[in-house]
Design an enzyme around this catalytic site. Structure first.
Site, PDB file in Angstrom:
ATOM      1  N   GLY A  65       0.836  -1.203   0.000  1.00  0.00           N
ATOM      2  CA  GLY A  65       0.000   0.000   0.000  1.00  0.00           C
ATOM      3  C   GLY A  65       0.863   1.241   0.000  1.00  0.00           C
ATOM      4  O   GLY A  65       2.070   1.160  -0.224  1.00  0.00           O
ATOM      5  N   ASN A  66       0.248   2.381   0.225  1.00  0.00           N
ATOM      6  CA  ASN A  66       1.020   3.613   0.368  1.00  0.00           C
ATOM      7  C   ASN A  66       0.366   4.485   1.431  1.00  0.00           C
ATOM      8  O   ASN A  66      -0.693   4.144   1.960  1.00  0.00           O
ATOM      9  CB  ASN A  66       1.148   4.336  -0.979  1.00  0.00           C
ATOM     10  CG  ASN A  66      -0.208   4.758  -1.525  1.00  0.00           C
ATOM     11  OD1 ASN A  66      -0.895   5.573  -0.929  1.00  0.00           O
ATOM     12  ND2 ASN A  66      -0.591   4.179  -2.661  1.00  0.00           N
ATOM     13  N   ARG A  67       1.009   5.608   1.728  1.00  0.00           N
ATOM     14  CA  ARG A  67       0.592   6.374   2.906  1.00  0.00           C
ATOM     15  C   ARG A  67      -0.487   7.428   2.625  1.00  0.00           C
ATOM     16  O   ARG A  67      -0.739   8.282   3.455  1.00  0.00           O
ATOM     17  CB  ARG A  67       1.816   7.022   3.540  1.00  0.00           C
ATOM     18  CG  ARG A  67       2.662   6.001   4.295  1.00  0.00           C
ATOM     19  CD  ARG A  67       4.033   6.540   4.616  1.00  0.00           C
ATOM     20  NE  ARG A  67       3.993   7.831   5.275  1.00  0.00           N
ATOM     21  CZ  ARG A  67       5.026   8.636   5.396  1.00  0.00           C
ATOM     22  NH1 ARG A  67       6.192   8.278   4.888  1.00  0.00           N
ATOM     23  NH2 ARG A  67       4.904   9.790   6.002  1.00  0.00           N
TER      24      ARG A  67
ATOM     25  N   ALA B 164      -4.092   7.874  -4.786  1.00  0.00           N
ATOM     26  CA  ALA B 164      -2.707   7.450  -5.002  1.00  0.00           C
ATOM     27  C   ALA B 164      -2.767   5.990  -5.448  1.00  0.00           C
ATOM     28  O   ALA B 164      -2.655   5.069  -4.640  1.00  0.00           O
ATOM     29  CB  ALA B 164      -1.901   7.604  -3.721  1.00  0.00           C
TER      30      ALA B 164
END
Ligand code: CTP
Length: 406
Positions: free
Chosen positions: A209-211, A276
């Site tokens: 995943g990403n932040r 994102a």
């Protein structure tokens, strides 16, 4: 002091959150507004009229038949106010307002309001999610009312859930927004916003995943809805509550997001890709939890570029709709990279962020890059940035801004 010279009626409903109306009044005053208070009889059980009279310097009105007023107090209040804020708005108040009742000073003032009416609901989760409330909120939105909150958090019952009154500062932000000229300039515009990260599963318990917090996309959805747009919010996994009156579609992976967006894009006037989206996903998702086994190598495959696909499809069709907006998060050569992205993805606008700012915070500094050039904006709240982006979308749609309110 964005509410200098503004006159606001705070109409207090009878819920436990009524005591917070005191803080809302103070915040309005801190931003320069002159405040008068109307309250329902049940609100007086939670907060004393004397407190509000003391704070505002004018008697808080509880009684529609108050002998101190020679004329009709609700007509006077409605005409006096630039905006009427109902906080807290209980289930009962929303229902009565939606039905067009005017049998106490709060509802009669709402009915007489010549400016915007903003509801800040607060109630137990089961009351907020009750179909009657959903229906009443829709009815009120349909006649131009604005909503702020509720939010998720601790409730009076001790439970944690949806239904808590929004923070006073956010409520006052919403009053400010409703008073801004052109507040409903996106009336009827169909807008799809994507938000948050995507999670690309490795196995049933792990993912890449990403932040991304999703805050920028949610701010866009909230502001667009407040400005009258019909908003679809496609969001990856985030810990945020969608704003009232927005259709939310929850997805997990980039492939799911692509499906959710591509199947709806043709019916939109504009698509803003604030998500994102992961550029890569694991080449395979294990059916069972992977066991540890020394060193592991992951093979990643490219995800489709949703925005690029939308841009290419639109170009192929020779169409101008939907208006397409992308985001670019860069660590270097911000503007050059943003311009390149604008052309490659064939979109109308790129919102270019420096990677150092943004993500979890509530503020953002960005440049708006389109074919005509780049505009560097100062640091501002994500909601304020959302408004600037939506202004550009409106220009692109050629929607006329309505005349300023009288
Ligand atoms: N985006 C998308 N689908 C993807 C990746 C990104 O729709 N698979 C969208 C994002 O929502 C964003 C914009 O494209 O609006 C920019 O994404 P970004 O990842 O910064 O750009 P890339 O073109 O992937 O460029 P880079 O080489 O910098 O990663």
């Amino acid at each position: 002091m964005d509410l200098r010279d503004k006159r606001i009626v705070v109409a207090i409903g009878g819920g436990i959150a009524a005591f917070k109306a005191v803080e809302v009044v103070r915040e309005l005053q801190r931003r320069g507004a002159t405040v008068r208070v109307a309250m329902t009889a049940s609100a007086t059980r939670f907060v004393g009229p004397i407190t509000l009279t003391g704070l505002t310097g004018t008697p808080a009105v509880v009684d529609l038949w108050d002998p101190r007023y020679a004329g009709e107090v609700h007509v006077e209040l409605g005409a006096w106010a630039d905006a009427v804020l109902v906080a807290p708005a209980t289930m009962n108040l929303l229902g009565r307002a939606a039905a067009g009742l005017a049998d106490d000073v709060v509802l009669a003032t709402v009915a007489c309001a010549r400016g915007p009416v903003i509801f800040a609901p607060a109630m137990h989760t089961r009351m907020w999610t009750h179909p009657a409330t959903t229906h009443n909120v829709e009815r009120l939105r349909a006649v131009g009312a604005a909503f702020v909150g509720p939010v998720e958090g601790p409730l009076a019952s001790g439970e944690i859930g949806m239904g808590r009154l929004a923070e006073p500062a956010r409520i006052v932000d919403a009053v400010e927004a409703a008073l801004r000229p052109g507040a409903t300039d996106l009336e009827g515009v169909r807008l799809l916003v994507s938000a948050g990260p995507t999670h690309e599963d490795l196995d049933p318990v792990r993912f890449l995943g990403n932040r991304s917090s999703g805050k920028m996309g949610f701010a866009l959805a909230e502001r667009a809805a407040a400005r009258g747009a019909l908003v679809t919010l496609v969001s990856g996994p985030v810990a945020l509550t969608p704003p009232a009156g927005v259709t939310r579609i929850e997805v997990r992976s980039a492939l799911q997001m692509r499906e959710a967006i591509a199947s709806r894009a043709d019916e939109q006037d504009a698509v803003v890709m604030a998500a994102a989206v992961a550029d890569y996903r694991p080449s395979e998702r294990a059916e069972h939890k992977r066991k540890k086994a020394g060193e592991v190598q992951l093979t990643l495959v490219r995800n489709p570029d949703i925005l690029l696909e939308l841009g290419e499809r639109r170009a192929r069709l020779g169409a101008h709709r939907p208006v397409l907006v992308g985001f670019a998060l860069e660590t270097q050569d911000l503007l050059d990279n943003a311009r390149a992205k604008l052309e490659r993805k064939k979109v109308d606008l790129i919102v270019a962020n420096e990677a150092a700012v943004g993500f979890a915070g509530d503020t953002n500094r960005a440049s708006l890059v389109d074919a005509a050039g780049a505009t560097a904006l100062p640091a501002m709240s994500k909601h304020a940035l959302a408004d600037r982006i939506l202004d550009r979308v409106r220009e692109r749609l050629g929607v006329e801004a309505p005349p300023e309110r009288a």
